[in-house]
Design an enzyme around this catalytic site. Structure first.
Site, PDB file in Angstrom:
ATOM      1  N   GLU A 304      12.150  -4.866  -5.923  1.00 29.19           N
ATOM      2  CA  GLU A 304      11.706  -4.217  -5.510  1.00 29.19           C
ATOM      3  C   GLU A 304      10.523  -3.575  -6.578  1.00 29.19           C
ATOM      4  OE1 GLU A 304      14.452  -1.167  -4.094  1.00 29.19           O
ATOM      5  OE2 GLU A 304      14.729  -2.024  -1.950  1.00 29.19           O
ATOM      6  N   ASP A 385      20.989  -3.761   3.400  1.00 35.64           N
ATOM      7  CA  ASP A 385      20.974  -2.088   2.522  1.00 35.64           C
ATOM      8  C   ASP A 385      22.081  -1.050   2.762  1.00 35.64           C
ATOM      9  OD1 ASP A 385      20.597  -0.866   0.252  1.00 35.64           O
ATOM     10  OD2 ASP A 385      18.111  -0.684   0.729  1.00 35.64           O
ATOM     11  N   GLU A 413      22.687   7.315   1.937  1.00 37.11           N
ATOM     12  CA  GLU A 413      21.747   6.881   2.075  1.00 37.11           C
ATOM     13  C   GLU A 413      21.565   7.091   3.653  1.00 37.11           C
ATOM     14  OE1 GLU A 413      20.651   4.348  -0.361  1.00 37.11           O
ATOM     15  OE2 GLU A 413      17.850   4.529   0.273  1.00 37.11           O
TER      16      GLU A 413
HETATM   17  O1  GCW Z   1      18.608   1.172  -0.719  1.00 36.26           O
HETATM   18  C1  GCW Z   1      17.728   0.701  -2.067  1.00 36.26           C
HETATM   19  C2  GCW Z   1      17.271   2.526  -2.129  1.00 36.26           C
HETATM   20  C3  GCW Z   1      16.473   2.192  -3.460  1.00 36.26           C
HETATM   21  C4  GCW Z   1      17.606   1.603  -4.411  1.00 36.26           C
HETATM   22  C5  GCW Z   1      17.485   0.384  -3.843  1.00 36.26           C
HETATM   23  C6  GCW Z   1      18.892  -0.787  -4.835  1.00 36.26           C
HETATM   24  C7  GCW Z   1      18.257   2.471  -6.902  1.00 36.26           C
HETATM   25  O2  GCW Z   1      15.850   2.946  -1.258  1.00 36.26           O
HETATM   26  O3  GCW Z   1      17.021   3.954  -3.535  1.00 36.26           O
HETATM   27  O4  GCW Z   1      17.273   1.829  -5.231  1.00 36.26           O
HETATM   28  O5  GCW Z   1      18.579   0.384  -2.189  1.00 36.26           O
HETATM   29  O6  GCW Z   1      20.138  -0.765  -4.699  1.00 36.26           O
HETATM   30  O7  GCW Z   1      18.525  -0.666  -6.186  1.00 36.26           O
END
Ligand code: GCW
Length: 845
Positions: A304, A385, A413
């Site tokens: 990311e 995720d 989240e």
């Molecule tokens: O789930 C996603 C989240 C990000 C997070 C990333 C990760 C901290 O939206 O906010 O970053 O994964 O786990 O690195």
């Protein structure tokens, strides 16, 4: 008499308002206190009285705890030891102090403990100091649950790594505020780029965590800020470590891979570059000179947008090993995240075989065995995720020569951000019990992360918690059961979700059987309900993934490079992840599991759209088509959510008003938002597929008065994006930011008593006021200030993330009278309204 007096004095705290700060460590008086007290010795022997040592902390907790729970004042031991005492310390300390005592040594490993309650003597012995403290908390938990009778407990953790991660930023602001994906207020560690001067909450957090066996906290966000490495901030980190230490909790740090360039002034961060290696060794030395017991590092690399070794044409192992080597002389661990994927290369239109889920195995498989022994690969439970349902990440079956840890998410989240009750332990249990059948042998995930299956010595659990300054820690009292269950399951994976919940409830809310039963009913129904009204059949959560990860937005999954695709079109839906025809992801599992997921017939239906692309008309085992299953599940799940506030209300007077109100407020909100979810998802797929709901519910809302159909003065019609986030696609907003809007209509429903629901949007850009009138008499007035009260991520748009329902119950409505909404905009919030529902009592729609 003494007992009665005691109850009068101490029992008072039953009704005292509670803010949640002590969570499950309230040490509140128990009903059978007199009987329990009689079973507990009155002398306390603490085998290490050094201030700040975990054993000394254990002594303090025992004194404080037993005073609160049973009203017992423990006396320190004088010169001559009485025959009956409560003794706490390590096994070694005990043997030192009692050289003549004959004693069968318990079989303890690191952090393990032994408790013996026998003939009025209580011994709490840890393999190490931390273990002794764990034992003390365990004993207090037993007494709190009403048990002080003779027993022997020998308890060892299944895995050595039992960490929590905090995604705390150094300061507020930016896209994610003080804590990324945190819904309980600002960071307890950092503020304005520095470590907070007052770290009281850090110590209190460590206390809670120690009581559930957590041994380290990574204090800063994995999206790490390199300035954390300044000498001033390192001093601050040492203060955090000092606050943790009395509880045996170690400090861990997330590192930004590019720190050599960002902070060190070097021209590269290449892990093979000598100056880079020296930079990191220097950082590590500086940290350990301040924090000799630091747990180690956590690294998110090449993910990311974060830099990483691949940026320099090195492997992920090269990167991880560089950190690991700097830690070795100190015994530190490098947790290296497997959450590596390159969204820039993901394009769903170009390739049917493109799949983000494939990334982790593709990157890490070939590196198995190439990591330093103090590297642990931290793997999110599923391949995408933190979705409401994912299959176990296949990477767990590939790393046989490298320790692994499962990453779970306590902060919700994608799962309602603590504004929805979702008890997660049942999901974790399913994951941990899943058998990956490596080499056709039993290979339960829990046995892989405990290190048992592949004989690993370093492995375990990492939980993303994200508590904040809010006194409830996570923003919601009930959400704390997730943290409690996480710790208990990381210690013993066979812990049952119901069992641990009952224990938590007793400690948190007291012994009333009805309270325990209600919280169990709500919590156990919550994950299935959320799955039903969000995304089912393994299609993922269907939440808005382009904004706050909150609320429905099925369309946001596709057409972008984030790879959370559903590939929904007019006829079919789901990711074809088969080997024969799809992305090949199913083939990443060991053969038995791969074969199961390869075929539609053998894939569990709750994951069918995860693995297969199928027509909406595909018939499931239930006899229902996929589309009808969608409709029915969304109606079912949201109906379950409607029962939550009603069930909770039966507890009025049984728990303190403060927590009662707090929970009720959230459950009412959740019930309303579940309707938003239901309607958005159903209308989205109805619109895509053109296949109507067999029961005629979707698109037909007979009790609703659409705001856009009312007489509008100072209000105008607004086309909501995405369309399904509004009933019939449209809402109303005030014509400008300063004038009131009025929407009115004449009631055509038969006279009678109704529940009047108003669906509106509460954006985080102002606090509009709405008033609802029936024939000029005020039914209710409310404000759009949820951004201050609910904790979920603030959202600016008029969409499924801000859509909210308020209901006025039992209102007498007369046919032909007028209904009027007066909206007063505030800031940038134009008092938006979607519709009004006049619901015959007992109906929700
Ligand atoms: O789930 C996603 C989240 C990000 C997070 C990333 C990760 C901290 O939206 O906010 O970053 O994964 O786990 O690195």
């Amino acid at each position: 008499m003494k007992g009665v007096l005691w109850l009068l004095v101490f029992g008072a705290s039953f009704v005292v308002a509670e803010d949640g700060l002590n969570a499950w460590l309230r040490y509140a008086p128990v009903p059978n206190a007199d009987a329990l007290r009689a079973q507990i010795p009155t002398t306390l022997v603490v085998l290490n009285t050094t201030e700040g040592s975990p054993v000394n902390t254990a002594g303090k907790e025992l004194s404080q705890g037993l005073k609160g729970i049973v009203g017992l004042r423990l006396a320190p031991c004088g010169k001559s030891r009485p025959r009956q005492a409560l003794t706490v310390g390590t096994v070694a300390q005990f043997l030192d102090a009692n050289p003549t005592v004959r004693f069968d040594l318990p079989e303890l490993i690191n952090d393990g403990f032994y408790i013996s309650v026998s003939g009025g003597n209580v011994r709490i012995l840890g393999q190490n100091e931390r273990g002794a403290l764990y034992g003390a908390f365990h004993y207090l938990s037993l007494v709190s649950q009403g048990n002080a009778s003779d027993l022997v407990v020998t308890s060892n953790p299944e895995a050595p790594v039992r960490w929590v991660n905090q995604w705390d930023n150094m300061q507020d602001g930016g896209t994610h505020g003080s804590v990324e994906r945190g819904y309980g207020g600002p960071s307890i560690f950092f503020w304005q780029g520095r470590i907070r001067p007052d770290l009281t909450r850090a110590g209190q957090y460590a206390r809670l965590l120690a009581s559930i066996g957590i041994n380290a906290v990574v204090v800063n966000n994995v999206n790490a800020n390199a300035t954390l490495l300044s000498p001033e901030n390192m001093d601050g980190l040492a203060r955090i470590a000092n606050a943790f230490r009395p509880y045996g909790v170690q400090l861990g740090l997330s590192l930004n891979f590019a720190s050599p360039e960002l902070y060190g002034g070097l021209h590269t961060s290449d892990p093979f570059d000598k100056s880079v290696i020296a930079f990191w060794q220097n950082v590590t030395d500086n940290l350990y000179s301040r924090i000799p017991d630091m747990a180690g590092y956590l690294v998110k690399a090449n993910s990311e947008g974060q830099p990483g070794p691949l940026t320099y044409n090195r492997t992920l192992a090269d990167g991880a090993n560089m950190f690991a080597r700097t830690l070795q002389k100190y015994g530190g661990i490098c947790m290296f995240r497997a959450f590596v994927y390159d969204y820039r290369t993901l394009n769903q239109t170009l390739s049917w075989k493109a799949d983000r889920a494939n990334a982790a195995v593709e990157y890490f498989d070939k590196l198995d065995g190439k990591f330093e022994p103090n590297v642990v690969i931290q793997i999110k439970y599923g391949p995408i995720d933190f979705q409401v349902r994912e299959p176990v990440s296949p990477l767990f079956s590939h790393l046989q020569n490298t320790g692994s840890a499962i990453e779970l998410q306590i902060t919700q989240e994608y799962l309602g951000q603590q504004a929805h009750l979702v008890y997660l332990a049942p999901m974790w249990k399913e994951l941990l019990d899943f058998d990956l059948r490596v080499e056709s042998k039993p290979s339960k995930l829990s046995d892989i992360v405990s290190g048992k299956r592949f004989n690993q010595t370093l492995s375990g659990y990492a939980g993303v918690v994200n508590v904040g300054m809010n006194s409830t820690w996570l923003g919601s009292h009930l959400a704390m059961s997730n943290l409690y269950a996480y710790g208990k399951m990381a210690w013993t994976s066979s812990t049952t979700p119901e069992g641990v919940l009952g224990e938590w409830t007793k400690l948190t809310f007291g012994h009333d059987a009805q309270v325990i039963d209600v919280i169990k009913r709500l919590s156990m129904a919550s994950w299935p309900a959320y799955e039903d009204y969000s995304g089912n059949l393994g299609v993922q959560t269907l939440t808005d993934i382009l904004n706050a990860h909150y609320g429905p937005n099925p369309g946001s999954q596709d057409g972008n490079p984030w790879g959370q695709w559903t590939r929904a079109d007019a006829f079919s839906i789901g990711m074809d992840r088969t080997d024969k025809n799809g992305t090949g992801f199913a083939g990443q599992y060991p053969p038995e599991v791969a074969a199961m997921y390869e075929e539609v017939e053998t894939t569990p239906e709750n994951l069918i759209l995860w693995f297969h692309h199928l027509p909406y008309t595909h018939v499931l085992k239930s006899g229902k088509t996929i589309i009808q299953h969608f409709y029915d599940a969304h109606y079912r799940g949201s109906a379950v959510a409607q029962t939550f506030p009603e069930i909770w209300k039966t507890l009025k007077g049984k728990i303190d008003q403060e927590r009662f109100d707090h929970v009720l407020f959230r459950l009412v909100y959740q019930a309303g938002h579940a309707i938003v979810w239901r309607d958005s998802i159903c209308n989205f797929y109805f619109n895509k597929s053109g296949i109507p709901d067999e029961l005629g519910r979707v698109g037909n809302y007979r009790y609703r008065i659409e705001a856009e159909n009312m007489d509008l003065k100072g209000y105008k019609i607004y086309n909501v994006q995405p369309f399904e986030a509004a009933s019939k696609g449209r809402a109303i907003v005030t014509v400008n930011n300063s004038t009131q809007g009025i929407a009115s209509t004449t009631i055509s429903a038969e006279s009678g008593k109704y529940d009047v629901a108003v669906n509106y949007y509460d954006q985080a850009i102002g606090n509009s006021t709405w008033e609802l009138y029936l024939d000029d008499s005020l039914v209710g007035r409310w404000k759009g200030d949820l951004e201050y009260t609910i904790g979920k991520a603030p959202v600016f748009y008029i969409d499924g993330q801000t859509a909210t329902r308020i209901t006025f119950k039992g209102i007498q409505v007369t046919k032909g009278s007028s209904l009027k909404i007066v909206g007063t905009p505030d800031g940038m919030e134009p008092a938006p309204v979607d519709y009004v529902s006049l619901l015959p009592e007992g109906l929700v729609d």
